[in-house]
Design a protein around this motif. Structure first.
Motif, PDB file in Angstrom:
ATOM      1  N   UNK A 182       0.821  -1.213   0.000  1.00 17.55           N
ATOM      2  CA  UNK A 182       0.000   0.000   0.000  1.00 17.55           C
ATOM      3  C   UNK A 182       0.856   1.265   0.000  1.00 17.55           C
ATOM      4  N   UNK A 183       1.885   1.266  -0.857  1.00 15.36           N
ATOM      5  CA  UNK A 183       2.785   2.419  -0.980  1.00 15.36           C
ATOM      6  C   UNK A 183       3.316   2.443  -2.418  1.00 15.36           C
ATOM      7  N   UNK A 184       2.364   2.489  -3.355  1.00 16.02           N
ATOM      8  CA  UNK A 184       2.655   2.134  -4.748  1.00 16.02           C
ATOM      9  C   UNK A 184       3.264   3.248  -5.587  1.00 16.02           C
ATOM     10  N   UNK A 185       3.478   4.429  -5.005  1.00 17.06           N
ATOM     11  CA  UNK A 185       4.069   5.533  -5.766  1.00 17.06           C
ATOM     12  C   UNK A 185       5.322   5.998  -5.041  1.00 17.06           C
ATOM     13  N   UNK A 186       6.462   5.791  -5.683  1.00 16.28           N
ATOM     14  CA  UNK A 186       7.739   6.102  -5.046  1.00 16.28           C
ATOM     15  C   UNK A 186       8.666   6.772  -6.049  1.00 16.28           C
ATOM     16  N   UNK A 187       9.443   7.729  -5.561  1.00 14.19           N
ATOM     17  CA  UNK A 187      10.352   8.428  -6.451  1.00 14.19           C
ATOM     18  C   UNK A 187      11.402   7.502  -7.053  1.00 14.19           C
ATOM     19  N   UNK A 188      11.852   6.502  -6.308  1.00  8.08           N
ATOM     20  CA  UNK A 188      12.868   5.616  -6.856  1.00  8.08           C
ATOM     21  C   UNK A 188      12.345   4.872  -8.076  1.00  8.08           C
ATOM     22  N   UNK A 189      11.034   4.575  -8.110  1.00  9.69           N
ATOM     23  CA  UNK A 189      10.451   3.957  -9.303  1.00  9.69           C
ATOM     24  C   UNK A 189      10.612   4.890 -10.503  1.00  9.69           C
ATOM     25  N   UNK A 190      10.272   6.156 -10.279  1.00 14.03           N
ATOM     26  CA  UNK A 190      10.324   7.115 -11.376  1.00 14.03           C
ATOM     27  C   UNK A 190      11.757   7.346 -11.848  1.00 14.03           C
ATOM     28  N   UNK A 191      12.683   7.389 -10.898  1.00 14.43           N
ATOM     29  CA  UNK A 191      14.090   7.602 -11.262  1.00 14.43           C
ATOM     30  C   UNK A 191      14.630   6.429 -12.065  1.00 14.43           C
ATOM     31  N   UNK A 192      14.282   5.212 -11.667  1.00 11.54           N
ATOM     32  CA  UNK A 192      14.727   4.041 -12.420  1.00 11.54           C
ATOM     33  C   UNK A 192      14.123   4.041 -13.818  1.00 11.54           C
ATOM     34  N   UNK A 193      12.831   4.333 -13.925  1.00 14.76           N
ATOM     35  CA  UNK A 193      12.182   4.366 -15.230  1.00 14.76           C
ATOM     36  C   UNK A 193      12.773   5.459 -16.109  1.00 14.76           C
ATOM     37  N   UNK A 194      13.052   6.604 -15.522  1.00 12.49           N
ATOM     38  CA  UNK A 194      13.641   7.712 -16.285  1.00 12.49           C
ATOM     39  C   UNK A 194      14.970   7.300 -16.912  1.00 12.49           C
ATOM     40  N   UNK A 195      15.732   6.479 -16.201  1.00 12.38           N
ATOM     41  CA  UNK A 195      17.012   6.029 -16.728  1.00 12.38           C
ATOM     42  C   UNK A 195      16.924   4.785 -17.594  1.00 12.38           C
ATOM     43  N   UNK A 196      15.729   4.267 -17.802  1.00  6.88           N
ATOM     44  CA  UNK A 196      15.590   3.068 -18.620  1.00  6.88           C
ATOM     45  C   UNK A 196      16.031   1.801 -17.920  1.00  6.88           C
ATOM     46  N   UNK A 197      16.229   1.877 -16.602  1.00  2.93           N
ATOM     47  CA  UNK A 197      16.674   0.693 -15.864  1.00  2.93           C
ATOM     48  C   UNK A 197      15.507  -0.284 -15.689  1.00  2.93           C
ATOM     49  N   UNK A 198      15.754  -1.571 -15.792  1.00  7.49           N
ATOM     50  CA  UNK A 198      14.690  -2.537 -15.534  1.00  7.49           C
ATOM     51  C   UNK A 198      14.236  -2.439 -14.084  1.00  7.49           C
ATOM     52  N   UNK A 199      12.961  -2.173 -13.906  1.00  7.94           N
ATOM     53  CA  UNK A 199      12.367  -2.041 -12.578  1.00  7.94           C
ATOM     54  C   UNK A 199      11.394  -3.196 -12.374  1.00  7.94           C
ATOM     55  N   UNK A 200      11.718  -4.061 -11.429  1.00  6.16           N
ATOM     56  CA  UNK A 200      10.857  -5.195 -11.089  1.00  6.16           C
ATOM     57  C   UNK A 200      10.083  -4.788  -9.848  1.00  6.16           C
ATOM     58  N   UNK A 201       8.759  -4.771  -9.927  1.00  5.72           N
ATOM     59  CA  UNK A 201       7.952  -4.133  -8.887  1.00  5.72           C
ATOM     60  C   UNK A 201       6.589  -4.799  -8.773  1.00  5.72           C
ATOM     61  N   UNK A 202       5.839  -4.403  -7.749  1.00  8.59           N
ATOM     62  CA  UNK A 202       4.472  -4.896  -7.580  1.00  8.59           C
ATOM     63  C   UNK A 202       3.458  -3.757  -7.493  1.00  8.59           C
ATOM     64  N   UNK A 203       3.749  -2.653  -8.179  1.00  5.88           N
ATOM     65  CA  UNK A 203       2.891  -1.475  -8.136  1.00  5.88           C
ATOM     66  C   UNK A 203       1.870  -1.488  -9.266  1.00  5.88           C
ATOM     67  N   UNK A 204       0.612  -1.165  -8.930  1.00  5.32           N
ATOM     68  CA  UNK A 204      -0.435  -1.043  -9.942  1.00  5.32           C
ATOM     69  C   UNK A 204      -0.546   0.382 -10.476  1.00  5.32           C
ATOM     70  N   UNK A 205       0.322   1.286 -10.017  1.00  4.32           N
ATOM     71  CA  UNK A 205       0.179   2.700 -10.350  1.00  4.32           C
ATOM     72  C   UNK A 205       1.336   3.225 -11.195  1.00  4.32           C
ATOM     73  N   UNK A 206       1.922   2.360 -12.014  1.00  2.07           N
ATOM     74  CA  UNK A 206       3.031   2.779 -12.876  1.00  2.07           C
ATOM     75  C   UNK A 206       2.663   2.708 -14.356  1.00  2.07           C
TER      76      UNK A 206
END
Length: 374
Positions: free
Chosen positions: A286-310
């Motif tokens: 229940x914490x599905x929005x995080x800056x580290x997600x956005x930073x990883x995506x911005x850099x094109x890094x593979x992000x393995x996650x369980x968020x429904x809000x990306x």
């Protein structure tokens, strides 16, 4: 404008004594991005950061050297502002009552899973989190990540209407920090590595974002495909190294037994992703929005996650399913290099929706401010 009048709006920030870094917690970034947006709003004549801490603005170092709006004090804010958004520094109830008595509006912005945090802290004797202090609010703002678990909690405990707002993010802080660091290695995924360096970046200060599920998922992937992982680095774990239960948990991993796992302090994400990692494995409750997600995506890094809000970005696995997390990591390893162009394009489209200067976000926040005057 309200009856032809534009507003003076402040966002509280707790500035403590001594130097502070924009990267030491997410609340500084929240404050920065909201101030960016307010400065762009046609409803706002002037936006401010309101210092609610015991430090001086001159001591705040990096943060205020980047700040998009001026800093003011609590006393000045009480006499001059029309709206104060309580974000980082919590307001004294007497201050808030006096502010509202002269016509001001108080908005509480909640950007963490306070329901879980408050329960943990009450039950285990930890320092308090959200204060149910009697501060009068005209509205409570929260984020989609916390709506399901916290909205009713906020509304009843704080006695104000709850509004869900868009999460905000921009690469501006990341890019400025990279420029200041002067590194030679670019921020961005580089294809072609035979084995991946995997990072886990959960803060490990609350159960809503901890390293346990990612550690198990990465270890399962390693057991299933031993040639895939060069090493695993688990950040924000220095405080756990003295905990016997965590040590036992960590030593149970094959990666640890083989000397391929290390446990690291907190570091700025731009240092980790430029120098030490090819992929990020994450987990939230229940914490599905995080800056580290956005930073990883911005850099094109593979992000393995369980968020429904990306917005479908990254490689998603199911909830608390370690086996599915391992499968998602293996799928990322198998396909990421070949689909990197599409991955980057999808990430750009999603991140554009978070832009603090985007017209849709400026309009949404401006409308929410106008609402507290109706």
């Amino acid at each position: 404008m309200l009856n032809g009048r534009r507003l003076k709006v402040g966002v509280t920030l707790y500035l403590r004594r001594g130097q502070q870094s924009i990267w030491e917690n997410g609340i500084f970034q929240n404050c920065y991005f909201l101030a960016m947006l307010l400065a762009r709003s046609p409803l706002v004549e002037a936006a401010y950061i309101v210092n609610g801490g015991d430090g001086e603005a001159a001591e705040a170092g990096e943060f205020l050297s980047l700040a998009p709006v001026p800093v003011t004090g609590m006393e000045e804010a009480r006499g001059e502002l029309d709206v104060v958004i309580e974000l980082s520094a919590q307001l004294n109830p007497e201050w808030a009552r006096a502010f509202r008595a002269r016509g001001g509006r108080v908005i509480g912005m909640r950007v963490a899973n306070d329901y879980v945090i408050d329960i943990e802290r009450m039950m285990f004797g930890l320092p308090h989190g959200m204060l149910v202090s009697g501060t009068p609010y005209d509205a409570i703002w929260t984020l989609p990540a916390f709506e399901r678990m916290c909205a009713a909690y906020y509304g009843v405990a704080l006695r104000a209407p709850v509004v869900t707002m868009q999460h905000l993010w921009s690469p501006v802080l990341l890019e400025r920090s990279l420029a200041r660091a002067g590194g030679t290695q670019p921020f961005g995924y580089e294809a072609g590595r035979g084995r991946w360096r995997v990072a886990i970046l959960e803060p490990n200060i609350c159960m809503v974002k901890s390293s346990h599920i990612p550690m198990l998922a990465v270890d399962v992937a390693h057991r299933q495909q031993p040639g895939m992982i060069d090493y695993l680095r688990v950040y924000n774990t220095m405080g756990l190294k003295s905990d016997a239960q965590f040590v036992g948990f960590a030593r149970s991993l094959e990666l640890t037994r083989q000397g391929r796992a290390t446990f690291e302090p907190r570091l700025p994400v731009y240092e980790i992703l430029t120098q030490q990692a090819d992929a990020v494995v994450s987990h939230h409750w229940e914490n599905a929005q995080n800056y580290v997600y956005y930073e990883a995506l911005h850099g094109g890094y593979p992000l393995v996650h369980n968020s429904a809000l990306l917005g479908g970005c990254g490689y998603r696995y199911a909830d608390f399913d370690c086996m599915d997390g391992a499968l998602a990591l293996r799928q990322a390893y198998a396909s990421h290099d070949a689909t990197l162009g599409q991955y980057r394009a999808a990430a750009r489209a999603f991140l554009a929706g978070l832009d603090p200067l985007g017209a849709h976000n400026v309009e949404g926040y401006s409308a929410a401010i106008a609402e507290v005057f109706r």
